[in-house]
Scaffold this motif. Structure first.
Motif, short mmCIF file in Angstrom:
data_model
loop_
_atom_site.label_atom_id
_atom_site.label_comp_id
_atom_site.label_asym_id
_atom_site.label_seq_id
_atom_site.Cartn_x
_atom_site.Cartn_y
_atom_site.Cartn_z
N VAL A 244 -10.25 -7.77 1.30
CA VAL A 244 -9.93 -7.15 -0.07
C VAL A 244 -9.07 -5.50 0.28
O VAL A 244 -7.85 -5.38 -0.16
CB VAL A 244 -11.33 -6.56 -0.50
CG1 VAL A 244 -10.97 -5.27 -1.73
CG2 VAL A 244 -11.98 -7.62 -1.13
N LYS A 245 -9.18 -4.99 1.61
CA LYS A 245 -8.53 -3.81 1.95
C LYS A 245 -6.97 -4.28 2.18
O LYS A 245 -6.19 -3.37 1.72
CB LYS A 245 -9.11 -3.24 3.11
CG LYS A 245 -8.47 -2.05 3.50
CD LYS A 245 -8.90 -1.47 5.01
CE LYS A 245 -8.26 -0.29 5.20
NZ LYS A 245 -9.09 0.52 6.39
N THR A 246 -6.82 -5.39 2.70
CA THR A 246 -5.37 -5.73 2.97
C THR A 246 -4.55 -5.87 1.70
O THR A 246 -3.68 -5.43 1.48
CB THR A 246 -5.11 -6.97 4.03
OG1 THR A 246 -5.71 -6.60 5.21
CG2 THR A 246 -3.87 -7.32 4.13
N MET A 247 -5.18 -6.79 0.87
CA MET A 247 -4.49 -7.28 -0.38
C MET A 247 -4.38 -6.34 -1.47
O MET A 247 -3.63 -6.03 -2.10
CB MET A 247 -5.48 -8.43 -0.90
CG MET A 247 -5.56 -9.69 -0.12
SD MET A 247 -3.75 -10.32 0.46
CE MET A 247 -3.51 -11.06 -1.06
N GLY A 248 -5.56 -5.27 -1.42
CA GLY A 248 -5.71 -4.31 -2.47
C GLY A 248 -4.88 -3.02 -2.42
O GLY A 248 -4.39 -2.31 -3.13
N SER A 249 -4.74 -2.64 -1.09
CA SER A 249 -3.93 -1.31 -0.58
C SER A 249 -3.09 -1.35 0.54
O SER A 249 -2.03 -0.49 0.25
CB SER A 249 -5.01 -0.38 -0.60
OG SER A 249 -5.75 -0.86 0.89
N ARG A 250 -3.08 -2.38 1.53
CA ARG A 250 -2.26 -1.97 2.40
C ARG A 250 -0.77 -2.53 2.28
O ARG A 250 0.29 -2.16 2.84
CB ARG A 250 -2.75 -2.64 3.82
CG ARG A 250 -3.62 -1.97 4.55
CD ARG A 250 -4.52 -2.79 5.42
NE ARG A 250 -3.71 -2.90 6.70
CZ ARG A 250 -3.82 -3.87 7.56
NH1 ARG A 250 -4.66 -4.49 7.79
NH2 ARG A 250 -2.57 -3.79 8.41
N ILE A 251 -0.38 -3.76 1.32
CA ILE A 251 0.56 -3.89 1.09
C ILE A 251 1.50 -3.04 0.16
O ILE A 251 2.73 -2.42 0.62
CB ILE A 251 0.73 -5.24 0.45
CG1 ILE A 251 0.04 -6.36 1.15
CG2 ILE A 251 2.21 -5.68 -0.28
CD1 ILE A 251 -0.09 -7.77 0.56
N THR A 252 0.91 -2.44 -0.82
CA THR A 252 1.44 -1.41 -1.70
C THR A 252 0.39 -0.87 -2.56
O THR A 252 -0.86 -1.60 -2.83
CB THR A 252 2.53 -2.11 -2.79
OG1 THR A 252 3.28 -0.85 -3.06
CG2 THR A 252 2.07 -3.08 -3.50
N LYS A 253 0.40 0.39 -3.00
CA LYS A 253 -0.59 1.18 -3.68
C LYS A 253 -0.53 0.49 -5.14
O LYS A 253 0.47 0.31 -5.95
CB LYS A 253 -0.46 2.39 -3.76
CG LYS A 253 -1.42 3.26 -4.59
CD LYS A 253 -1.26 4.78 -4.64
CE LYS A 253 -2.31 5.50 -5.31
NZ LYS A 253 -3.78 5.20 -5.19
N VAL A 254 -1.52 0.10 -5.84
CA VAL A 254 -1.36 -0.76 -6.98
C VAL A 254 -2.25 -0.05 -8.02
O VAL A 254 -3.35 0.59 -7.82
CB VAL A 254 -2.23 -2.13 -6.86
CG1 VAL A 254 -2.07 -2.97 -8.11
CG2 VAL A 254 -1.50 -2.99 -5.87
N THR A 255 -1.75 0.20 -9.31
CA THR A 255 -2.34 1.00 -10.25
C THR A 255 -2.89 -0.19 -11.11
O THR A 255 -2.52 -1.40 -11.14
CB THR A 255 -1.46 1.76 -11.23
OG1 THR A 255 -0.32 1.03 -11.63
CG2 THR A 255 -0.53 2.81 -10.26
N ALA A 256 -3.41 0.14 -12.51
CA ALA A 256 -4.04 -0.90 -13.14
C ALA A 256 -2.92 -1.50 -14.11
O ALA A 256 -2.97 -2.96 -14.19
CB ALA A 256 -4.91 -0.19 -14.09
N LEU A 257 -2.02 -1.04 -14.42
CA LEU A 257 -0.55 -1.47 -15.05
C LEU A 257 -0.23 -2.52 -13.97
O LEU A 257 0.31 -3.56 -14.39
CB LEU A 257 0.45 -0.33 -15.24
CG LEU A 257 1.47 -1.13 -15.90
CD1 LEU A 257 2.07 0.32 -16.50
CD2 LEU A 257 2.90 -1.48 -14.86
N GLU A 258 0.10 -2.04 -12.78
CA GLU A 258 0.54 -3.09 -11.70
C GLU A 258 -0.31 -4.17 -11.40
O GLU A 258 0.13 -5.19 -11.04
CB GLU A 258 0.99 -2.30 -10.43
CG GLU A 258 2.20 -1.33 -10.76
CD GLU A 258 2.19 -0.02 -9.81
OE1 GLU A 258 3.30 0.60 -9.66
OE2 GLU A 258 1.26 -0.05 -9.05
#
Length: 336
Positions: A244-258
């Protein structure tokens, strides 16, 4: 006739499906957790529900048929299937333990193909004889195409969303996008269940054919999809926090819109590939979609170092699984 070996193979196939669920749970829940729309526990329950709901919609089993036909029928034995499953489970657990978001789909296909090739070589045939090259080419080409398609669709959807919400109050827009992310994550989980559960269904089907329980032209027994969809849903409920950590934050910071853009793009891509009977990687697809939302901000918003490491895992998965399956087949052949 139901044999002990067939029972073992079916149990291992269901176990792989369960592992696939918690290995790939991050694909469905990473963005919805990272944007704090749902807690991790709520997210896995939500994803698992829609993983299983796919059973009621995907009734053509086209992806399962593609997987089943990857290896030529004359080169499919119970030992081949067993070796492929053991190799796939081993590689899946290894990559899960180290938090590597590799493809469960390609692990399974690589293991199945590798064991079939080994059987062919030991019996005086070539690797090409063992494989249905049309199906193999389709699978290999979408290792590249699936993330690219996901990325392109993600960029388009995200740009449309940004332009439509340009004049909205930030607080109001954020509230609506968090609600919409429940829908987009459900759609992604639904598509994930429909695509990934079918791969194991294909393996169980060829095991039943190889054991002469059913004929090669018979319909798949109804208990197979029920068991497979249930297994992947229970696996998803077990979570996959390392990835989860890799997919959710390490690639790029993701907002709800994104998150809405990435998940919607991933679901659309999986729906397209399922329609054309292509067993693609959910991991590859959602990664491409997440990269897409990053690119809408700027190229430097994507952490390319992390992405390149993921690509190496993708490239290595099929050959490593195939080699591992070949070695397992040799060992099995000595004792069974």
């Amino acid at each position: 006739m139901v044999t002990t070996l067939l029972v073992i193979v079916v149990i291992l196939a269901v176990l792989f499906d369960y592992i696939n669920g918690f290995h790939d749970a991050a694909n469905s829940i990473a963005t919805v957790v990272s944007t704090k729309v749902l807690s991790p526990f709520q997210a896995v329950l939500w994803a698992a529900l829609f993983n299983f709901a796919a059973y009621f919609y995907f009734d053509d089993h086209k992806v399962a048929n593609t997987v089943a036909k990857t290896v030529v029928e004359n080169f499919i034995t119970m030992h081949v299937i067993l070796a492929g499953l053991v190799a796939a489970i081993t590689w899946n657990l290894f990559t899960w333990y180290y938090g590597i978001p590799s493809s469960s789909s390609h692990t399974l296909i690589g293991g199945f193909a590798g064991a079939g090739i080994t059987y062919a070589l030991l019996n005086g045939y070539t690797p090409v004889d063992a494989l249905n090259l049309g199906y193999v080419f389709k699978i290999l080409s979408f290792i590249v195409l699936a993330p690219i398609i996901g990325m392109i669709i993600s960029v388009i959807i995200t740009l449309i969303i940004i332009n439509l919400s340009r004049w909205s109050k930030p607080s109001t827009a954020e509230k609506w996008f968090k609600r919409l992310q429940l829908v987009s994550s459900a759609a992604l989980s639904f598509a994930h269940g429909g695509n990934d559960a079918q791969k194991v269904m294909g393996i169980i089907y060829v095991a039943l054919v190889a054991s002469n329980v059913i004929g090669s032209n018979d319909h798949m027994p109804e208990w197979v999809p029920i068991v497979c969809y249930s297994a992947i849903a229970f696996g998803t409920m077990s979570g996959g926090w390392r990835i989860v950590k890799t997919m959710g934050s390490r690639i790029t910071k993701v907002t709800a819109l994104e998150g809405v853009g990435a998940e919607t793009a991933g679901a659309i891509t999986l729906g397209i590939t399922e329609h054309f009977a292509i067993p693609v990687s959910t991991t590859h697809t959602i990664t491409g979609s997440i990269i897409g939302v990053g690119l809408t901000k700027r190229v430097s918003a994507v952490r390319w170092g992390v992405t390149i490491n993921l690509i190496w895992a993708w490239v290595l998965t099929i050959p490593v699984s195939a080699i591992l399956a070949g070695l397992v087949y040799l060992v099995i052949n000595l004792f069974l």
